[in-house]
Design a protein around this motif. Structure first.
Motif, short mmCIF file in Angstrom:
data_model
loop_
_atom_site.label_atom_id
_atom_site.label_comp_id
_atom_site.label_asym_id
_atom_site.label_seq_id
_atom_site.Cartn_x
_atom_site.Cartn_y
_atom_site.Cartn_z
N VAL A 189 -1.12 13.55 4.86
CA VAL A 189 -2.54 13.30 5.16
C VAL A 189 -3.15 14.51 5.87
O VAL A 189 -2.47 15.26 6.57
CB VAL A 189 -2.73 12.04 6.03
N HIS A 190 -4.46 14.63 5.70
CA HIS A 190 -5.22 15.65 6.42
C HIS A 190 -6.53 15.00 6.84
O HIS A 190 -7.42 14.78 6.01
CB HIS A 190 -5.48 16.86 5.52
N LEU A 191 -6.64 14.67 8.12
CA LEU A 191 -7.81 13.95 8.61
C LEU A 191 -8.96 14.92 8.93
O LEU A 191 -8.77 16.14 9.02
CB LEU A 191 -7.46 13.14 9.86
N GLY A 192 -10.15 14.36 9.10
CA GLY A 192 -11.35 15.16 9.29
C GLY A 192 -11.49 15.75 10.68
O GLY A 192 -10.68 15.51 11.58
N LEU A 193 -12.58 16.51 10.86
CA LEU A 193 -12.82 17.20 12.13
C LEU A 193 -13.64 16.38 13.11
O LEU A 193 -13.67 16.70 14.29
CB LEU A 193 -13.53 18.53 11.86
N HIS A 194 -14.32 15.33 12.64
CA HIS A 194 -15.18 14.51 13.51
C HIS A 194 -14.47 13.20 13.84
O HIS A 194 -13.91 12.54 12.96
CB HIS A 194 -16.52 14.25 12.83
N ALA A 195 -14.52 12.81 15.10
CA ALA A 195 -13.76 11.65 15.57
C ALA A 195 -14.07 10.37 14.79
O ALA A 195 -13.13 9.67 14.39
CB ALA A 195 -13.98 11.44 17.06
N PRO A 201 2.14 0.58 1.19
CA PRO A 201 2.66 -0.58 0.47
C PRO A 201 3.34 -1.56 1.42
O PRO A 201 3.97 -1.14 2.41
CB PRO A 201 3.69 0.03 -0.49
N PRO A 202 3.20 -2.84 1.18
CA PRO A 202 3.86 -3.82 2.05
C PRO A 202 5.36 -3.81 1.85
O PRO A 202 5.86 -3.53 0.75
CB PRO A 202 3.24 -5.15 1.61
N ARG A 203 6.08 -4.06 2.93
CA ARG A 203 7.54 -4.27 2.88
C ARG A 203 8.33 -3.04 2.43
O ARG A 203 9.48 -3.17 2.01
CB ARG A 203 7.88 -5.47 1.98
N VAL A 204 7.73 -1.86 2.49
CA VAL A 204 8.47 -0.62 2.21
C VAL A 204 8.36 0.27 3.44
O VAL A 204 7.25 0.55 3.90
CB VAL A 204 7.88 0.12 0.98
N PRO A 205 9.47 0.72 4.01
CA PRO A 205 9.40 1.61 5.17
C PRO A 205 8.57 2.85 4.80
O PRO A 205 8.64 3.35 3.68
CB PRO A 205 10.86 1.99 5.44
N ALA A 206 7.81 3.36 5.77
CA ALA A 206 6.90 4.45 5.45
C ALA A 206 6.91 5.51 6.54
O ALA A 206 7.12 5.23 7.73
CB ALA A 206 5.48 3.92 5.26
N VAL A 207 6.65 6.74 6.10
CA VAL A 207 6.42 7.88 6.98
C VAL A 207 5.04 8.43 6.64
O VAL A 207 4.75 8.70 5.48
CB VAL A 207 7.48 8.98 6.79
N VAL A 208 4.19 8.58 7.65
CA VAL A 208 2.88 9.21 7.48
C VAL A 208 2.95 10.54 8.20
O VAL A 208 3.19 10.59 9.41
CB VAL A 208 1.75 8.33 8.05
N ALA A 209 2.74 11.63 7.45
CA ALA A 209 2.95 12.96 8.00
C ALA A 209 1.76 13.85 7.69
O ALA A 209 1.19 13.78 6.60
CB ALA A 209 4.22 13.58 7.39
N GLY A 210 1.38 14.68 8.66
CA GLY A 210 0.30 15.61 8.35
C GLY A 210 -0.44 16.12 9.56
O GLY A 210 0.01 15.99 10.70
N ASP A 211 -1.60 16.69 9.27
CA ASP A 211 -2.47 17.28 10.27
C ASP A 211 -3.54 16.25 10.62
O ASP A 211 -4.43 15.97 9.82
CB ASP A 211 -3.10 18.56 9.69
N LEU A 212 -3.44 15.70 11.83
CA LEU A 212 -4.40 14.68 12.26
C LEU A 212 -5.66 15.28 12.87
O LEU A 212 -6.62 14.55 13.13
CB LEU A 212 -3.74 13.74 13.27
N ASN A 213 -5.66 16.59 13.13
CA ASN A 213 -6.80 17.25 13.77
C ASN A 213 -7.19 16.56 15.07
O ASN A 213 -8.36 16.53 15.46
CB ASN A 213 -8.01 17.28 12.82
#
Length: 241
Positions: free
Chosen positions: A127-133, A148-160
């Motif tokens: 993911v790459h999130l925006g510059l404004h809160a 997806p439900p019931r699937v382990p997940a990793v969310v990785a990226g630049d949250l700014n």
């Protein structure tokens, strides 16, 4: 990573840096999954990302133009069970300080559900999130809604955004921060802000987390030559299949 899944995330600064250095960093880390931000996003994004992946000993899985420059690459031994990408709601223009409209960088996500030998699936999102809160908060909610439900997940990226900000609050309603207290990631030459992260759904075991350090560490010169962000890596232990 034998017996687990190594995920690396990196904002590669529109690939303006040294691509040979970038490839050396990716190869030295030996990731199973790579999440990129600010990678190719033009009309020929996919072939360019495929070439970047090949040069780094990896395979293209998802992203590019459809993900607004986010991408997921995988190692040859990582099975891709599903892949997709999409845009996050972003205006085309925004008024500058002087009142004139200025183009806004599009934001997006790329995702792949992956598995390694003898382990269950993990859904990995770049993911790459925006510059404004307010925009980031909306983006964070959209990313969570797409998991997806019931699937382990990793969310990785630049949250700014640094920990404790509004987008973090939204994300941490459903995701844990296994790197809490870890070093800053931006700017690469003198890091002051921790904005590049990997978050995980509760119950997903993270056995290692950090910026370039330890036995897999590439040369600092290569990292700084490739991007103004530091990469971050996490070792994840999926449930056994």
């Amino acid at each position: 990573m034998p017996g687990g899944l190594r995920v690396l995330t990196w904002n590669v600064a529109d690939l303006r840096g040294d691509l040979d250095a970038l490839g050396r960093v990716l190869r030295s880390a030996r990731p199973d999954v790579v999440c990129l931000q600010e990678a190719h996003r033009g009309v020929r994004a996919r072939p360019r990302l495929e070439a970047l992946a090949r040069g780094s000993g990896l395979l293209f899985a998802a992203g590019g133009r459809g993900g607004a420059g986010t991408a997921v690459l995988t190692a040859a031994g990582t099975r891709v069970l599903a892949a997709a990408s999409g845009r996050l709601p972003t205006p085309r223009v925004r008024a500058s300080a002087g009142g004139l409209p200025r183009p806004v960088r599009p934001r997006g996500w790329a995702a792949a559900t992956v598995a390694v030998v003898d382990a269950g699936p993990v859904h990995v999102v770049s993911v790459h999130l925006g510059l404004h809160a307010p925009e980031r908060t909306e983006h964070a909610a959209a990313v969570l809604a797409a998991l997806p439900p019931r699937v382990p997940a990793v969310v990785a990226g630049d949250l700014n955004e640094r920990p404790g900000g509004p987008a973090w609050v939204v994300l941490q309603a459903r995701l844990d921060d296994p790197g809490a207290g870890s070093p800053a990631t931006f700017p690469a030459h003198r890091p002051r802000h921790r904005i590049d992260v990997l978050l995980a759904t509760p119950g997903l075991t993270v056995t290692g987390y950090g910026v370039p350090a330890g036995t897999w560490s590439p040369a600092a010169a290569d990292v700084q030559a490739a991007s103004d962000h530091l990469p971050v890596v996490a070792d994840v232990a999926p449930a056994r299949a």
